[in-house]
Design a protein around this motif. Sequence first.
Motif, PDB file in Angstrom:
ATOM      1  N   ILE A   1       0.197  -7.461  27.247  1.00  0.00           N
ATOM      2  CA  ILE A   1      -0.043  -7.910  28.621  1.00  0.00           C
ATOM      3  C   ILE A   1      -1.538  -7.967  28.902  1.00  0.00           C
ATOM      4  O   ILE A   1      -2.040  -8.922  29.515  1.00  0.00           O
ATOM      5  N   ASP A   2      -2.274  -6.956  28.446  1.00  0.00           N
ATOM      6  CA  ASP A   2      -3.725  -6.951  28.636  1.00  0.00           C
ATOM      7  C   ASP A   2      -4.364  -8.163  27.962  1.00  0.00           C
ATOM      8  O   ASP A   2      -5.246  -8.823  28.545  1.00  0.00           O
ATOM      9  N   ALA A   3      -3.938  -8.469  26.741  1.00  0.00           N
ATOM     10  CA  ALA A   3      -4.494  -9.614  26.021  1.00  0.00           C
ATOM     11  C   ALA A   3      -4.160 -10.928  26.722  1.00  0.00           C
ATOM     12  O   ALA A   3      -5.002 -11.835  26.807  1.00  0.00           O
ATOM     13  N   TRP A   4      -2.962 -11.027  27.251  1.00  0.00           N
ATOM     14  CA  TRP A   4      -2.556 -12.233  27.983  1.00  0.00           C
ATOM     15  C   TRP A   4      -3.420 -12.424  29.225  1.00  0.00           C
ATOM     16  O   TRP A   4      -3.886 -13.530  29.505  1.00  0.00           O
ATOM     17  N   GLU A   5      -3.669 -11.347  29.960  1.00  0.00           N
ATOM     18  CA  GLU A   5      -4.499 -11.442  31.151  1.00  0.00           C
ATOM     19  C   GLU A   5      -5.931 -11.822  30.802  1.00  0.00           C
ATOM     20  O   GLU A   5      -6.566 -12.634  31.498  1.00  0.00           O
ATOM     21  N   GLU A   6      -6.452 -11.255  29.736  1.00  0.00           N
ATOM     22  CA  GLU A   6      -7.812 -11.603  29.312  1.00  0.00           C
ATOM     23  C   GLU A   6      -7.911 -13.084  28.965  1.00  0.00           C
ATOM     24  O   GLU A   6      -8.914 -13.751  29.278  1.00  0.00           O
ATOM     25  N   GLY A   7      -6.863 -13.606  28.333  1.00  0.00           N
ATOM     26  CA  GLY A   7      -6.856 -15.032  28.006  1.00  0.00           C
ATOM     27  C   GLY A   7      -6.871 -15.908  29.250  1.00  0.00           C
ATOM     28  O   GLY A   7      -7.573 -16.926  29.299  1.00  0.00           O
ATOM     29  N   LEU A   8      -6.120 -15.516  30.264  1.00  0.00           N
ATOM     30  CA  LEU A   8      -6.114 -16.270  31.517  1.00  0.00           C
ATOM     31  C   LEU A   8      -7.481 -16.226  32.201  1.00  0.00           C
ATOM     32  O   LEU A   8      -7.954 -17.235  32.746  1.00  0.00           O
ATOM     33  N   GLU A   9      -8.122 -15.068  32.158  1.00  0.00           N
ATOM     34  CA  GLU A   9      -9.437 -14.939  32.778  1.00  0.00           C
ATOM     35  C   GLU A   9     -10.472 -15.790  32.049  1.00  0.00           C
ATOM     36  O   GLU A   9     -11.313 -16.446  32.688  1.00  0.00           O
ATOM     37  N   GLU A  10     -10.416 -15.805  30.726  1.00  0.00           N
ATOM     38  CA  GLU A  10     -11.358 -16.625  29.956  1.00  0.00           C
ATOM     39  C   GLU A  10     -11.154 -18.106  30.235  1.00  0.00           C
ATOM     40  O   GLU A  10     -12.120 -18.871  30.388  1.00  0.00           O
ATOM     41  N   ALA A  11      -9.889 -18.514  30.329  1.00  0.00           N
ATOM     42  CA  ALA A  11      -9.601 -19.919  30.620  1.00  0.00           C
ATOM     43  C   ALA A  11     -10.106 -20.310  32.004  1.00  0.00           C
ATOM     44  O   ALA A  11     -10.641 -21.406  32.199  1.00  0.00           O
ATOM     45  N   ALA A  12      -9.949 -19.411  32.972  1.00  0.00           N
ATOM     46  CA  ALA A  12     -10.422 -19.695  34.329  1.00  0.00           C
ATOM     47  C   ALA A  12     -11.934 -19.838  34.362  1.00  0.00           C
ATOM     48  O   ALA A  12     -12.481 -20.700  35.066  1.00  0.00           O
ATOM     49  N   GLU A  13     -12.640 -19.006  33.583  1.00  0.00           N
ATOM     50  CA  GLU A  13     -14.095 -19.096  33.528  1.00  0.00           C
ATOM     51  C   GLU A  13     -14.541 -20.406  32.899  1.00  0.00           C
ATOM     52  O   GLU A  13     -15.480 -21.056  33.368  1.00  0.00           O
ATOM     53  N   GLU A  14     -13.867 -20.821  31.823  1.00  0.00           N
ATOM     54  CA  GLU A  14     -14.230 -22.072  31.144  1.00  0.00           C
ATOM     55  C   GLU A  14     -14.019 -23.275  32.055  1.00  0.00           C
ATOM     56  O   GLU A  14     -14.785 -24.235  32.043  1.00  0.00           O
ATOM     57  N   GLN A  15     -12.967 -23.213  32.877  1.00  0.00           N
ATOM     58  CA  GLN A  15     -12.657 -24.329  33.770  1.00  0.00           C
ATOM     59  C   GLN A  15     -13.359 -24.198  35.113  1.00  0.00           C
ATOM     60  O   GLN A  15     -13.195 -25.047  35.992  1.00  0.00           O
ATOM     61  N   GLU A  16     -14.167 -23.133  35.248  1.00  0.00           N
ATOM     62  CA  GLU A  16     -14.879 -22.846  36.500  1.00  0.00           C
ATOM     63  C   GLU A  16     -13.925 -22.846  37.690  1.00  0.00           C
ATOM     64  O   GLU A  16     -14.232 -23.355  38.778  1.00  0.00           O
ATOM     65  N   ASP A  17     -12.778 -22.269  37.451  1.00  0.00           N
ATOM     66  CA  ASP A  17     -11.758 -22.145  38.492  1.00  0.00           C
ATOM     67  C   ASP A  17     -12.046 -20.897  39.312  1.00  0.00           C
ATOM     68  O   ASP A  17     -12.042 -19.778  38.801  1.00  0.00           O
ATOM     69  N   GLU A  18     -12.312 -21.079  40.615  1.00  0.00           N
ATOM     70  CA  GLU A  18     -12.654 -19.943  41.459  1.00  0.00           C
ATOM     71  C   GLU A  18     -11.444 -19.119  41.870  1.00  0.00           C
ATOM     72  O   GLU A  18     -11.586 -17.988  42.333  1.00  0.00           O
ATOM     73  N   ALA A  19     -10.251 -19.668  41.720  1.00  0.00           N
ATOM     74  CA  ALA A  19      -9.040 -18.926  42.074  1.00  0.00           C
ATOM     75  C   ALA A  19      -8.768 -17.842  41.044  1.00  0.00           C
ATOM     76  O   ALA A  19      -8.968 -18.036  39.837  1.00  0.00           O
TER      77      ALA A  19
END
Length: 341
Positions: free
Chosen positions: A220-238
């Motif tokens: 679960i921790d790894a999955w959340e980290e992946g989502l956070e990295e993807a959001a940063e790459e896409q500059e998604d503020e949500a």
Amino acid sequence: MTKTTPPRPLDVEALFPELAAHRGTTTRLHPRPGRPGVSESSVGGPMLWPADEPWPVCTETHGRGRGQRPEGIRRRREVLAAAYAREPYEGLTEEELRLVEDLEREHLVPGASENDPLPMIGLAQLYARDVPDLPAGPGGADLLQVFWCPFDAHRPTGYSMLLHLRWRRAAEVVDVLTSPPQPEVVGYEGYVPEPCALHPEQVVTYPFVGLLPEDLCARIDAWEEGLEEAAEEQEDEADPVAYQYDLSIPPGWRAGGYASWHKTDPYPMDCSTCTTSMALLLTVDTSEWDGGSGSWTPVEDQGLSPHPAALPTGVVVGNHGELNVFTCPADPGHPPRWSVQ
């Protein structure tokens, strides 16, 4: 009034099938301002209390002769609520500022000693018929009543809170106490609840992530980290979906289910009488939702400002946190334990 939790942002069991074995339920109580009666479940409402039974008091030695008056606290809240309701909001008038300043003054209780019996404040009462996840009471009791002392001055630290729980069979109460004693002053305004009716709703819940099996927790921790990295790459503020904030334990007042341990590491909650591992009885929360847990905002409340809509009870736990009260499943009559998160 109905309060409806929106569907979760995704099916967490589809991502992590092992969670099905840990699935539970909790009853969100959804307290909202109202005028509940003694025969209703409530927060801060009148208690179904026998007229011939002593009201709970705190007898621990601590200061109780200086503080704010409960009626002043409630009046101040009324003034602030009226000001916030004005459109457009332009702050308090000079008259309101003077009134609020006066209502915030501390008062002395002449002659008060450190061990006078201090009436406790009725925090909540829950009828089993209203709350599916309320654990069974001892001896067929169907009503749980919760009280607390309005001062942070108790053992073991000298700055701890003090709770008192009373289970009873509601049908046995014939003559009801109509004017229960109240403390003249309180040490903290967050101990004074506003009368709220409850709108219970049972929802699915899952354990705090740190209490899941180690391998599942790591995934679960790894999955959340992946989502956070993807959001940063896409500059998604949500904020991306998170197990803790969106998928496992709802915010707000609840009965049953799992406790959150977001302020401290989890630690054992074993019964002090029989050492049985205790179960969560009740969660008392400062806020019904906040910025991190906004996905749990009831459908009927969406679009409302968290302040004041998410703060209906006036209760503030610790540093705007939550109180988890635990009960012994082997014998609910054993003393409760609690944790502030």
